[in-house]
Structure formats: structure tokens, C-alpha cells
Design an enzyme around this catalytic site. Structure first.
Site, PDB file in Angstrom:
ATOM      1  N   GLU A 101      32.973  11.017 -20.177  1.00 32.66           N
ATOM      2  CA  GLU A 101      33.056  10.466 -21.476  1.00 32.66           C
ATOM      3  C   GLU A 101      32.108   9.398 -21.695  1.00 32.66           C
ATOM      4  O   GLU A 101      32.682   8.291 -21.563  1.00 32.66           O
ATOM      5  CB  GLU A 101      34.690  10.021 -21.352  1.00 32.66           C
ATOM      6  CG  GLU A 101      35.563  11.074 -21.450  1.00 32.66           C
ATOM      7  CD  GLU A 101      37.064  10.494 -21.658  1.00 32.66           C
ATOM      8  OE1 GLU A 101      37.914  11.339 -22.018  1.00 32.66           O
ATOM      9  OE2 GLU A 101      37.251   9.436 -21.351  1.00 32.66           O
ATOM     10  N   GLU A 126      39.666  18.371 -21.691  1.00 34.62           N
ATOM     11  CA  GLU A 126      40.713  17.714 -21.526  1.00 34.62           C
ATOM     12  C   GLU A 126      41.771  18.000 -22.671  1.00 34.62           C
ATOM     13  O   GLU A 126      41.441  17.573 -23.783  1.00 34.62           O
ATOM     14  CB  GLU A 126      40.790  15.952 -21.226  1.00 34.62           C
ATOM     15  CG  GLU A 126      39.966  15.839 -19.981  1.00 34.62           C
ATOM     16  CD  GLU A 126      39.757  14.132 -20.041  1.00 34.62           C
ATOM     17  OE1 GLU A 126      40.809  13.610 -20.542  1.00 34.62           O
ATOM     18  OE2 GLU A 126      39.228  13.631 -19.161  1.00 34.62           O
TER      19      GLU A 126
END
Length: 685
Positions: A151, A313
Site C-alpha cells: 500500500e 485484500e
């Protein structure tokens, strides 16, 4: 070259943190994963201290045992480079790697992502751990791919360490070449900001009113993006060298990062982290808000990067950290619904976060499939149901792609400039949401398309309608491309504040909307912000059948400059009552529309009706607004997804019989979908 994940069938995966659990649990975990048709497991993205407990000392024993055991159960491993969480020994010994706030305060150990991308020492240490891991696992039969970092730009997307200031100085020197050119681009003659030496240049620093030079702020975002990509490239280059037989991706879509450029230059495909409940926890005064369905808009933007992508995710339970982001538990069926939401929009690999909820640390409330006690519950059963469905239908859908004939245009420069500029930035979110919401409720699939140098006329001609709401920064090249699109038969729609800025962020000394004034056949004779005590005027439509609507947020007062222009609506109140508010100009075989305000749902609904935009399945399928309809099409067929986001059943009417891919049943006539239900209909005609 298209950057899509290459899979022969839809696949299910899960994020797993063996370092957080007793080794006695691992085998049972892998057995249950296999039984649920989970085939991919992401590991290690936060495990730097496991691999390198002290500087230069590498230990692979724990993950060797994990990978060997996973391979015994036929599981494929996605290895994360652990550079999002530098160990305490590293930040203690090399404090120069830490990120720093604008005020000059270093972020210390205790969270994650507390480093800066510019530190040569941090890049060196990241390169070393990446190389050591790649060399160690290059021949392991379980490993199939790598996730770089985790991320990028999450948590924080601005950087002010001394290394960042120095790197920015070098970046602007390369970009502009001379101080004269930089001063011209930044307009530094204003307020005596002129630079006379390169050493005087810094990233934005605290100012008397926290309002730094806006042109510097725009370049800051451009620098951060390129610097982030340069940081990731260090790892990507090593992986390409050492493990060329493995694919490389990273997960994200966070601020100040051109994810298209990142993917094009470094990755095999893009990955995204999908948490639809983020769209439900922000208060709204909207009627019929999209809620978790709004997440489809985010997924549409991901699809523009990689038509087929990985969800690294996927939300698998209630979410939140100890001190923020508290989200309720998904209701029965919602987790499966969100999974198919991702699949509809292009995901061929969906990885649930996480296998089991953490029992310690910041994310003890970010729940996974299994709760702390590790006993099967409804989320586990729901994931197993998806696993069975993927096994049955996955080969039919993999590689097929979402199809749409309307698109909302965006670009990074206007996004970054609009963060700081309140005179156009807030308009874009308002208008984009209004368009996406109305297209959703009219069951018209839509894409999000980022205008970049690589986008050409042929790509734009896939769409009947393009909406480019508030492109303050508009280049001559983009204006020419959109003119060619309209001349060839397309419909392009602009909103207020279009085309008044140059790429440097200067206001053009020419009639607005600048480069597209000729295309639209109008100029802006006056304008005003709609705010506070200034009310939004009503619109008076040329076609009286359209409902009343207000011209919100900003008003451009338009002046017709071309005989081909039709005034479709006028302002009905304020000092500019009777002046044009919405115009249409026929251009070649197409049309150019200009609306002098921010779009709201009423205005968008009227335009959809005027343009006669219809659902592609409207001839044979009736569905209520609570159902999202989308289409994936590929070599194996065309499939219509029906996703019921309502907590009540949805009544459908099929005027032609269709096969439901999930149940194998042929259905027609009146059909009821359960709350949070999913249908995949084969469209053979």
C-alpha cells in the site's frame, strides 16, 4: 501492452501471518484453506524483523517451514517484500530513513510506513532484503509472485525529510533546467518569491496561513509520484533479475501516485485492496445513497489500470483499528456480494483479508474469516460457498472483461491540483458521484478512464458518451483529442471551471473554457461561487418535461459564440437569470455539451433521459434500483451480473429466459433475488 493478471480460472486466496500464530496451527489452517478451494496465500509483507532480526543477519527458517507445508497442500504463495515495516534496529541506527512532518518532526518507530522514499540508506537496505529473499525463494515451487512493499502512500502521502527536500531540488532542476524557467512556471514574481539559488528550494514548508505557492504544491504531488515509483523500481528491478519466472505486482490506489505509470513501467498487473464498508461509515444527507455499492466506482478506476486485476485484500469481516475506522459486521451474504462486486469489475484473483483475526496489535478489530477462537462461523461458510462457486464457474469468467459504453474521465494533474484548489477540486467529487450514482440506478455500466498520453482516439471511441466534469487543467492536446472524438460521433460533456488553467496551474489569459471554447462554441462571460448566503439558482429547461433542478456549487454564465450552439437550459434566478446554463453544440457526427455548474442527480437524470441512454439489458430485463447490473464479456461468453445491495429481496422480470451460471437453473418471468443476493446470467443472444 495490457497489464492484466493471466489466469485460466477465477481464483480465491487469503492473507496469512504465520509469524503471529503457534506453528501447531499451520497445518490445520492449510488443510482448511484447501478444503475451501483457497489456492493462493499472501505472506511476509510485514515480516522484515523475522527475515533480518539484526543487520546483515538473515534467517529464513520460519518461512521455509511455512512454504514447504503450504506446497504440500498445493497452495501458491505470493511473497511480500517487507519494506512497509522497517525493524526497530534499522530506524534506531539510521534515523535518516524516517519520514518527517511538514513541521520537521520525525515519525518514530511504533506504526508502519514511517520511512521516506528518498533516503539512499533505506533504498540500500530495501534492495538488500529484497535480493536476499528473492535469491532464497527463487526456486521454491510454491512461490508464484511478489508484492512490492504494501500500500504505497497509505497512511501518509507527503514526505519532508532532508533527503526529500534534496531529492525534490534535484527533480525540479532536471525538470526546469534553469531557475528562470522554474520561477516562470511557479509564478514566483508574485509576493517576491523569486528563487536565486537552487538551495533555496524546498518542498512546501509551514507558512503564515498554511497556504504555500499553489504551483509548488502541484509539482510536489508530481514529484512524490515519480519518487514513489523510483523507490518501487529498486525492488522491481531486483525481482526481474533474480526471479523472472515470477509475476510482480503491488497493492494500493492511494494518494499522490500515478498508478498507471507505476503499473506500465514496473508491474505485470495491478492489485487493489477492497473494503466496501468504507463507503458506509461517512455520514451523508443523500436520498438513496449508494453506500457499499459506491465502492464499484473505486473498482472501475482500478479496472482502467488493469482490466483484469487482483484483489490483494478483500473485506472479510468488521474492520477497524483500535482507535479508528470502526465498521460494523457484514450482514449474512454481504461478504459474498462484495466478492462478486470485485469479480464483476475485473478481479480474477480475490484474496480475503485475513485468514484469522489478529489477537494483538493495532488491527485486533480488523476481522478475518476466522475469529480469535478459530472455530468455523458464518464468514468461513460464506467464503467456502464462494470457493465452491469459483471452482464451478471460474474457467468461464477468467479473462473476460467489463464492458461499458459510457465513461467518466479523470486525470492525475486535476486530482492533485484540486486537493489544494477549493475553486475546482470539490466540484469534481460532487459531479463524479452524481454521474456514477445515476448511471448505476439507470443500470448503465460505466468506466472510469484516466486521460494520459497513452490514451488515443480509438480507445475513446469505445464509448458513446464521455463525461469530463471539471478539468480546470486542460492541454491543447487533450482538447484536440476530444474534438476528434466528438467529430467522429461521440458525445462529450463538460462542467463548470473547465479549461481555465495551464499545466503549470496558471489561469489562462484567454476566454474560458480555454482550449475547448471552440469545441463547445461558448465562452464564460462571468462566474460565481455558490456558497453560504449565495443561493443556487434554479434551471429553466428548453424541454419543459424535465424536472426542476438547482445549478449547484459554481455557476459559469455562458455566452454563445457559435451559431451551431443550442441553449438547453437557462438560469432562472439571480442577477444572471435568463443567461445560458447548459449548451449543446453539434460537432461533426457528435456533440459537445457544457454545463456551467456542478452536476447533481436531478441534472444528470435529465441528461440521461435527453441523451436516450439506456441499459444494455433493458429490452429483456427489469430490475429495481437496488440491483447493480454489469457485464463481463470474453472468448467464452457474455455474462450479466446482478448484485442486490438491498437488505430486502429484489423483484426481477425476465422477458427472455436466461441460464443462471451460479445455480445452473434456467429462469424467466418474475424472479425474486434474496437480500444481498447474486445472479450471473448467460447472455447468449
Amino acid at each position: 501492452m495490457e497489464k492484466s493478471i493471466p489466469l485460466d480460472a477465477l481464483q480465491l486466496g487469503v492473507c496469512y501471518y504465520p509469524e503471529q500464530w503457534p506453528e501447531t496451527l499451520w497445518e490445520d489452517d492449510f488443510q482448511r484453506m484447501k478444503a475451501m478451494n483457497i489456492s493462493y496465500v499472501r505472506v511476509a509483507e510485514f515480516a522484515w524483523t523475522i527475515f533480518e532480526p539484526e543487520e546483515g543477519v538473515f534467517e529464513f527458517g520460519l518461512f521455509d517451514r511455512v512454504l514447504d507445508l503450504a506446497h504440500q497442500y498445493g497452495l501458491k504463495i505470493i511473497m511480500g517484500t517487507p519494506t512497509a515495516t522497517p525493524p526497530a534496529w534499522l530506524t534506531h541506527k539510521y534515523p535518516e530513513v524516517l519520514n518527517v512532518s511538514k513541521e520537521g518532526i520525525a515519525y518514530r518507530h511504533g506504526m508502519r510506513r514511517h520511512y521516506n522514499y528518498s533516503s539512499s540508506k533505506y533504498r540500500e537496505l530495501c534492495a538488500r532484503i529484497t535480493r536476499e529473499m528473492a535469491l532464497h525463494y527463487k526456486d521454491h515451487p510454491a512461490v508464484v509472485g511478489w508484492q512490492i512493499d504494501n500500500e504505497l502512500n497509505c497512511e501518509i502521502s507527503v514526505f519532508y525529510s532532508e533527503a526529500d527536500h534534496a531529492a525534490f531540488r534535484a527533480w525540479v532542476k532536471e525538470k526546469y533546467g534553469t531557475l528562470e524557467a522554474l520561477n516562470r512556471a511557479w509564478g514566483t514574481v508574485f509576493w517576491s518569491q523569486t528563487y536565486t539559488d537552487w538551495e533555496q528550494i524546498h518542498l512546501p514548508q509551514p507558512t503564515t496561513s498554511d497556504s504555500p505557492n499553489p504551483h509548488l504544491v502541484l509539482d510536489e504531488k508530481r514529484f512524490i509520484s515519480q519518487n514513489t515509483i523510483a523507490f518501487a523500481k529498486v525492488q522491481a528491478d531486483i525481482l526481474r533479475e533474480v526471479v523472472p519466472h515470477h509475476w510482480v505486482t503491488t497493492n494500493g490506489r492511494f494518494g499522490h501516485l500515478d498508478n498507471h505509470a507505476l503499473t506500465d513501467s514496473l508491474l505485470d498487473f495491478f492489485s487493489y485492496d477492497s473494503y466496501p464498508q468504507f463507503s458506509t461509515i461517512i455520514p451523508t444527507d443523500e436520498d438513496e445513497p449508494l453506500l457499499d455499492r459506491k465502492w464499484s466506482q473505486n473498482l472501475s478506476a482500478v479496472r482502467d489500470i488493469s482490466p483484469n486485476f487482483c484483489i490483494m485484500e478483500q473485506q472479510a469481516g468488521p474492520g477497524g483499528w483500535v482507535n479508528r475506522m470502526d465498521m460494523p459486521s457484514p450482514q449474512p451474504g454481504q461478504m459474498r456480494l462484495w466478492t462478486y462486486q470485485s469479480v464483476l469489475h475485473g478481479a480474477d484473483l480475490v484474496v480475503y483479508f485475513r485468514w484469522r483475526t489478529a489477537a494483538f496489535g493495532t488491527e485486533i478489530y480488523w476481522h478475518g474469516l476466522n475469529d480469535y477462537h478459530n472455530r468455523p462461523k458464518r464468514r468461513v461458510r460464506e467464503a467456502a460457498e464462494v470457493g465452491r462457486e469459483f471452482a464451478a464457474i471460474g474457467a468461464s469468467l477468467a479473462g473476460s472483461q467489463y464492458t461499458a459504453h459510457a465513461a467518466i474521465l479523470r486525470d492525475y494533474d486535476n486530482e492533485w491540483d484540486g486537493e489544494f484548489d477549493v475553486w475546482h477540486g470539490p466540484l469534481t467529487e460532487k459531479s463524479t458521484n452524481a454521474w456514477y450514482k445515476q448511471l448505476q440506478y439507470h443500470h448503465i455500466p460505466a468506466d472510469i478512464v484516466y486521460l494520459r498520453d497513452a490514451v488515443n482516439l480509438e480507445q475513446l471511441q469505445l464509448y458513446k458518451v464521455l463525461v469530463y466534469p471539471h478539468a480546470a487543467i486542460m492541454t491543447d492536446e487533450t482538447a484536440r483529442l476530444l474534438t476528434e472524438y466528438a467529430e467522429a460521433g461521440g458525445i462529450v460533456i463538460f462542467g463548470a471551471r473547465t479549461g481555465y488553467k495551464t499545466p503549470d496551474g496558471h489561469c489562462r489569459m484567454q476566454p474560458f473554457p480555454g482550449p475547448v471554447a471552440g469545441l463547445c462554441g461558448i465562452t464564460v462571460s462571468d462566474f460565481t461561487r455558490i456558497k453560504g448566503t449565495v443561493p443556487a439558482p434554479a434551471l429553466r429547461w428548453k424541454d419543459e418535461k424535465f424536472a426542476a433542478a438547482a445549478a449547484e456549487a459554481f455557476n459559469d454564465i455562458l455566452q454563445v459564440e457559435d451559431a451551431d450552439v443550442e441553449v438547453m437550459a437557462e438560469y432562472a434566478s439571480s442577477y444572471y437569470a435568463g443567461e445560458p446554463a447548459l449548451t449543446r453544440r453539434r460537432v461533426g457526427r457528435g456533440e459537445a455539451w457544457y454545463y456551467g455548474a456542478a452536476f447533481n442527480e436531478a441534472v444528470v437524470g435529465a441528461l440521461i433521459g435527453h441523451l436516450k441512454l439506456r441499459s444494455p439489458v433493458g429490452d429483456w430485463l427489469e430490475a429495481p434500483r437496488q440491483v447493480e447490473i454489469g457485464i463481463r464479456e470474453g472468448a467464452r461468453g457474455r455474462y450479466v451480473f446482478l448484485l442486490n445491495y438491498g437488505d430486502q429481496p429484489a423483484d426481477l422480470v425476465l422477458h427472455e429466459p436466461r441460464q443462471d451460471l451460479l445455480t445452473g437453473k434456467r429462469i424467466s418471468g418474475a424472479v425474486q433475488m434474496p437480500a444481498y443476493g447474486v445472479m450471473l446470467l448467460e447472455w447468449t443472444s
